[in-house]
Each structure stands twice: as C-alpha cells, then as structure tokens.
Design an enzyme around this catalytic site. Structure first.
Site, PDB file in Angstrom:
ATOM      1  N   SER A  43      71.589 -41.976  30.030  1.00 23.35           N
ATOM      2  CA  SER A  43      72.262 -40.689  29.808  1.00 23.35           C
ATOM      3  C   SER A  43      73.695 -40.882  29.332  1.00 23.35           C
ATOM      4  CB  SER A  43      72.309 -39.881  31.104  1.00 23.35           C
ATOM      5  OG  SER A  43      71.018 -39.512  31.520  1.00 23.35           O
ATOM      6  N   ASP A  92      70.675 -27.567  39.426  1.00 19.20           N
ATOM      7  CA  ASP A  92      69.865 -27.018  38.342  1.00 19.20           C
ATOM      8  C   ASP A  92      70.568 -25.727  37.962  1.00 19.20           C
ATOM      9  OD1 ASP A  92      68.126 -25.587  36.777  1.00 19.20           O
ATOM     10  OD2 ASP A  92      66.329 -26.170  37.876  1.00 19.20           O
ATOM     11  N   VAL A  93      71.097 -25.670  36.772  1.00 21.66           N
ATOM     12  CA  VAL A  93      71.921 -24.502  36.411  1.00 21.66           C
ATOM     13  C   VAL A  93      71.105 -23.208  36.379  1.00 21.66           C
ATOM     14  CG1 VAL A  93      73.703 -25.816  35.187  1.00 21.66           C
ATOM     15  CG2 VAL A  93      71.715 -24.952  33.913  1.00 21.66           C
ATOM     16  N   ILE A 133      74.831 -31.553  29.506  1.00 18.86           N
ATOM     17  CA  ILE A 133      73.468 -31.032  29.643  1.00 18.86           C
ATOM     18  C   ILE A 133      73.149 -30.097  28.482  1.00 18.86           C
ATOM     19  CG2 ILE A 133      73.593 -31.168  32.168  1.00 18.86           C
ATOM     20  CD1 ILE A 133      73.807 -28.132  32.268  1.00 18.86           C
ATOM     21  N   TYR A 140      66.867 -30.394  14.160  1.00 15.86           N
ATOM     22  CA  TYR A 140      67.797 -30.024  15.244  1.00 15.86           C
ATOM     23  C   TYR A 140      67.734 -28.516  15.522  1.00 15.86           C
ATOM     24  CZ  TYR A 140      71.619 -31.044  18.435  1.00 15.86           C
ATOM     25  OH  TYR A 140      72.375 -31.217  19.566  1.00 15.86           O
ATOM     26  N   LYS A 153      75.005 -25.554  19.662  1.00 16.44           N
ATOM     27  CA  LYS A 153      76.164 -26.469  19.634  1.00 16.44           C
ATOM     28  C   LYS A 153      77.323 -25.853  18.844  1.00 16.44           C
ATOM     29  CE  LYS A 153      74.392 -30.021  21.943  1.00 16.44           C
ATOM     30  NZ  LYS A 153      74.680 -30.145  23.388  1.00 16.44           N
ATOM     31  N   THR A 175      68.143 -41.115  24.139  1.00 15.07           N
ATOM     32  CA  THR A 175      68.124 -40.674  25.542  1.00 15.07           C
ATOM     33  C   THR A 175      66.860 -39.837  25.779  1.00 15.07           C
ATOM     34  OG1 THR A 175      69.259 -38.636  25.006  1.00 15.07           O
ATOM     35  CG2 THR A 175      70.643 -40.530  25.561  1.00 15.07           C
ATOM     36  N   ALA A 180      66.760 -36.638  26.485  1.00 13.52           N
ATOM     37  CA  ALA A 180      66.893 -35.372  25.745  1.00 13.52           C
ATOM     38  C   ALA A 180      66.547 -35.582  24.271  1.00 13.52           C
ATOM     39  CB  ALA A 180      68.302 -34.821  25.890  1.00 13.52           C
TER      40      ALA A 180
HETATM   41  N1  LIG Z   1      71.253 -38.152  22.636  1.00 11.34           N
HETATM   42  C1  LIG Z   1      71.893 -37.762  21.550  1.00 11.34           C
HETATM   43  O1  LIG Z   1      71.613 -38.217  20.447  1.00 11.34           O
HETATM   44  C2  LIG Z   1      72.995 -36.752  21.660  1.00 11.34           C
HETATM   45  C3  LIG Z   1      73.922 -36.658  20.621  1.00 11.34           C
HETATM   46  C4  LIG Z   1      74.944 -35.726  20.717  1.00 11.34           C
HETATM   47  C5  LIG Z   1      75.017 -34.901  21.821  1.00 11.34           C
HETATM   48  N2  LIG Z   1      74.101 -35.023  22.830  1.00 11.34           N
HETATM   49  C6  LIG Z   1      74.247 -34.131  23.985  1.00 11.34           C
HETATM   50  O2  LIG Z   1      74.576 -34.919  25.105  1.00 11.34           O
HETATM   51  C7  LIG Z   1      74.220 -34.199  26.287  1.00 11.34           C
HETATM   52  C8  LIG Z   1      73.469 -35.118  27.229  1.00 11.34           C
HETATM   53  O3  LIG Z   1      72.221 -35.467  26.706  1.00 11.34           O
HETATM   54  P1  LIG Z   1      71.651 -36.950  26.713  1.00 11.34           P
HETATM   55  O4  LIG Z   1      71.355 -37.291  25.309  1.00 11.34           O
HETATM   56  O5  LIG Z   1      72.515 -37.832  27.525  1.00 11.34           O
HETATM   57  O6  LIG Z   1      70.219 -36.778  27.416  1.00 11.34           O
HETATM   58  P2  LIG Z   1      69.764 -36.814  28.955  1.00 11.34           P
HETATM   59  O7  LIG Z   1      68.349 -36.367  28.940  1.00 11.34           O
HETATM   60  O8  LIG Z   1      70.067 -38.118  29.564  1.00 11.34           O
HETATM   61  O9  LIG Z   1      70.698 -35.716  29.620  1.00 11.34           O
HETATM   62  C9  LIG Z   1      70.418 -34.337  29.543  1.00 11.34           C
HETATM   63  C10 LIG Z   1      70.725 -33.790  30.906  1.00 11.34           C
HETATM   64  O10 LIG Z   1      70.579 -32.357  30.913  1.00 11.34           O
HETATM   65  C11 LIG Z   1      70.155 -32.037  32.198  1.00 11.34           C
HETATM   66  N3  LIG Z   1      69.619 -30.676  32.289  1.00 11.34           N
HETATM   67  C12 LIG Z   1      68.669 -30.088  31.520  1.00 11.34           C
HETATM   68  N4  LIG Z   1      68.387 -28.857  32.013  1.00 11.34           N
HETATM   69  C13 LIG Z   1      69.210 -28.676  33.085  1.00 11.34           C
HETATM   70  C14 LIG Z   1      69.395 -27.627  34.027  1.00 11.34           C
HETATM   71  N5  LIG Z   1      68.671 -26.499  33.978  1.00 11.34           N
HETATM   72  N6  LIG Z   1      70.316 -27.778  35.003  1.00 11.34           N
HETATM   73  C15 LIG Z   1      71.057 -28.908  35.099  1.00 11.34           C
HETATM   74  N7  LIG Z   1      70.908 -29.954  34.253  1.00 11.34           N
HETATM   75  C16 LIG Z   1      69.993 -29.823  33.253  1.00 11.34           C
HETATM   76  C17 LIG Z   1      69.091 -33.085  32.499  1.00 11.34           C
HETATM   77  O11 LIG Z   1      68.804 -33.120  33.880  1.00 11.34           O
HETATM   78  C18 LIG Z   1      69.782 -34.329  31.994  1.00 11.34           C
HETATM   79  O12 LIG Z   1      70.536 -34.948  33.020  1.00 11.34           O
HETATM   80  C19 LIG Z   1      73.460 -32.974  25.814  1.00 11.34           C
HETATM   81  O13 LIG Z   1      74.344 -31.872  25.736  1.00 11.34           O
HETATM   82  C20 LIG Z   1      73.021 -33.376  24.416  1.00 11.34           C
HETATM   83  O14 LIG Z   1      72.768 -32.261  23.583  1.00 11.34           O
HETATM   84  C21 LIG Z   1      73.093 -35.922  22.761  1.00 11.34           C
END
Ligand SMILES: NC(=O)c1ccc[n+]([C@@H]2O[C@H](COP(=O)([O-])OP(=O)(O)OC[C@H]3O[C@@H](n4cnc5c(N)ncnc54)[C@H](O)[C@@H]3O)[C@@H](O)[C@H]2O)c1
Length: 275
Positions: free
Chosen positions: A40, A85-86, A113, A176, A183, A214, A216
């Site tokens: 993450s 959990d939001v 998240i 996306y 975003k 990741t 997500a």
């Molecule tokens: N992975 C990528 O390529 C990338 C690039 C840019 C931005 N992001 C952003 O980074 C952030 C983290 O994502 P990541 O890639 O680390 O994936 P990840 O899956 O590790 O993290 C996503 C997190 O969101 C949480 N989540 C989802 N629904 C939720 C809820 N209802 N309540 C509380 N938590 C909740 C999950 O439990 C998880 O911990 C996100 O906003 C994602 O859009 C990701």
C-alpha cells in the site's frame, strides 16, 4: 514503548528507510489511513514518516484486513490502532476522538483510500449510474474533506493534510474512467481547503504518484500496460516505489515546507511533463 497491535513488534527485519538518519519529524504525530498490506502507498508513507521520527496512529478497514495490517502497525510501533471503514457510521469520529483523548493534537493526516464499485469503474463515464458515482465520490473525495473537518480542531499549531491522487484527474487515462472524475474533484477540494485552512497554518496537498502495483490498482483493467507506458515515457525511465512516495510526502509535512500548500505534487519520474 507503545501498546502494540499484535502484542509484539513484528517485522523487525524490514528496515525503515535505511537512508533516513535525521529524525526530522521527531515530536510530530500523524494519522495514516489506507494501509491494506505491505504494498500500500499508505505503508510507504507510514514507513517514511516513522523513519523520520513521527509517531503514528494507524487504521485498518475491518476484521478481515486487521491480520494483514496489525504486524505493520507493530513495526511502526503505532500507539493507536483502530478500525476505520468510512462507510461505517461513527467510525471516523471515533478515530479522531481517540486521538484527541490520547494526543490532544495532530500534526498530519495521510488519506490514502479510494473506492469505486466495479460496474461504475469499468464502464464509460457517460454511462455511470447515480449510485456508483455517489459511492466513488463519497469514499474517494468527501471522506478527505470530512477528515480535514475533524482534524482542524486538533491542529491548533498548524498541520498538514495529504490525499493521494493520480494523473487521470488531468488527462484522460484509458480505463481510469470515473475515478479520474473523483480525483479531479479531490484535487480541487485540496485547493479550496488549502485556501480555507492556510490562515490557521494548516497546509493541504494532493500527492500524485505514478502507477504502482497495489491491491487498488488490480481493479483497473490492463494495468500492466499502464506500468509499461509509465516506465517507457517517464524521463527517469523507471517506476516509482511506495518509499519514493512516502519520502516526498514526509518532506511536505516538515516545517521547512511551511510555505508550500494547495499543491498537487507529482511523484512520477516526470511522466506528467511529457506529451
Ligand atoms: N496504485 C496506484 O497506481 C495509484 C496511483 C496514484 C494514486 N493512487 C491512490 O493511492 C491511494 C491508495 O491506494 P493504493 O494504490 O495504495 O491501494 P491499496 O489497495 O493498498 O489501498 C487502498 C486503501 O483504501 C482502503 N479503503 C477502500 N474502501 C475503504 C473504506 N470504505 N473505508 C476505509 N478504507 C477504505 C482500503 O482498505 C485500502 O487500505 C488511493 O487513493 C489510490 O487511488 C494509487
């Protein structure tokens, strides 16, 4: 020594940013939301903040996630480890109440998240149903605004709020879809919140990492192609790591960055400057 999430401090073999020798964030206390596992982005941020000496409160989604997050919270020596959990009424308030009670203040929040139901994420923006749109915006954008609202009274001496964004907010990135819309809203919210909270010394930033494999990201079709494109097109010709994102985020929380706010900081090897 803090009370720990699993009763023992696991993961001792995993060094916390070995290069970080100076405890630049010593004395600062922050909330990290979004650690699902050791891939993450939130974990990369937490490792960096901890390596620089900050004390951390860590949340996990639910009981199923807890066993994956607990050893990581232990490695961070997190004194506060709570479910969030939001979508669960009252859980966000409970986290901030505990922080108020235990710390009485807060220096930074990392909101890492996002969520969109598959049927919304995988279709055209033109076709998105109202429910899917609202859920996407609620979890991925509104919750950041609400966390800022709850953090504000705890940031009496200022602070920094971070949200994770992506380049798909600025340009149309294949697959996306509706998350790009969320975003874009998130980055706009960052600017408005930065203007509103700036007079109180509270700074607000979006961090925009390049693609990272990741959990997500696994929900986005053809993600491997996105990684290949990022590697080939970014001026530095390499993918970013969660540690790269963490260290850049931690820098913005330092007092030395006190005149920077409302920014969308790209940690993408320069990808976004290329045509
Ligand atoms: N992975 C990528 O390529 C990338 C690039 C840019 C931005 N992001 C952003 O980074 C952030 C983290 O994502 P990541 O890639 O680390 O994936 P990840 O899956 O590790 O993290 C996503 C997190 O969101 C949480 N989540 C989802 N629904 C939720 C809820 N209802 N309540 C509380 N938590 C909740 C999950 O439990 C998880 O911990 C996100 O906003 C994602 O859009 C990701």
């Amino acid at each position: 020594m803090s009370s720990s999430a699993t009763g023992r401090h696991a993961n001792k073999t995993s060094p916390l940013i070995p290069a970080a020798k100076a405890k630049l964030l010593e004395g600062k206390k922050g909330l990290i939301v979004g650690i699902a596992n050791d891939q993450s982005i939130a974990w990369g941020c937490a490792r960096a903040f901890r390596a620089f000496g900050a004390e951390l409160a860590v949340t996990y989604l639910n009981d199923k996630a807890k066993k994956h997050v607990a050893p990581l919270a232990d490695a961070l020596e997190a004194p506060i480890f709570m479910p969030l959990d939001v979508n669960a009424p009252g859980q966000m308030e409970a986290v901030f109440e505990r922080i108020a009670k235990e710390w009485g203040r807060l220096d930074f929040v990392v909101h890492s998240i996002a969520f969109s139901p598959k049927e919304a994420l995988h279709g055209r923006v033109v076709d998105v149903q109202r429910d899917g749109f609202l859920t996407t915006m609620d979890v991925s954008c509104w919750t950041f605004m609400r966390m800022a609202h709850l953090a504000e009274p705890l940031m009496k001496k200022g602070g920094t709020l971070f949200a994770m964004s992506y380049y798909g907010s600025q340009r149309v990135v294949k697959n996306y879809n509706i998350m790009g819309v969320a975003k874009a809203a998130l980055e706009a919210a960052v600017r408005y919140m930065a203007a509103e909270l700036g007079p109180k010394g509270i700074r607000v930033h979006a961090i925009s990492p390049g693609p990272l494999a990741t959990r997500a990201a696994s929900g986005i079709p053809e993600f491997d192609a996105l990684l290949d494109k990022a590697r080939g097109k970014a001026p530095v010709r390499s993918l970013v790591s969660i540690d790269d994102v963490g260290v850049a985020t931690a820098f913005l929380a330092h007092d030395a960055a006190r005149l920077m706010t409302g920014e969308t900081l790209y940690v993408d090897g320069g990808y976004h400057i290329m045509d």
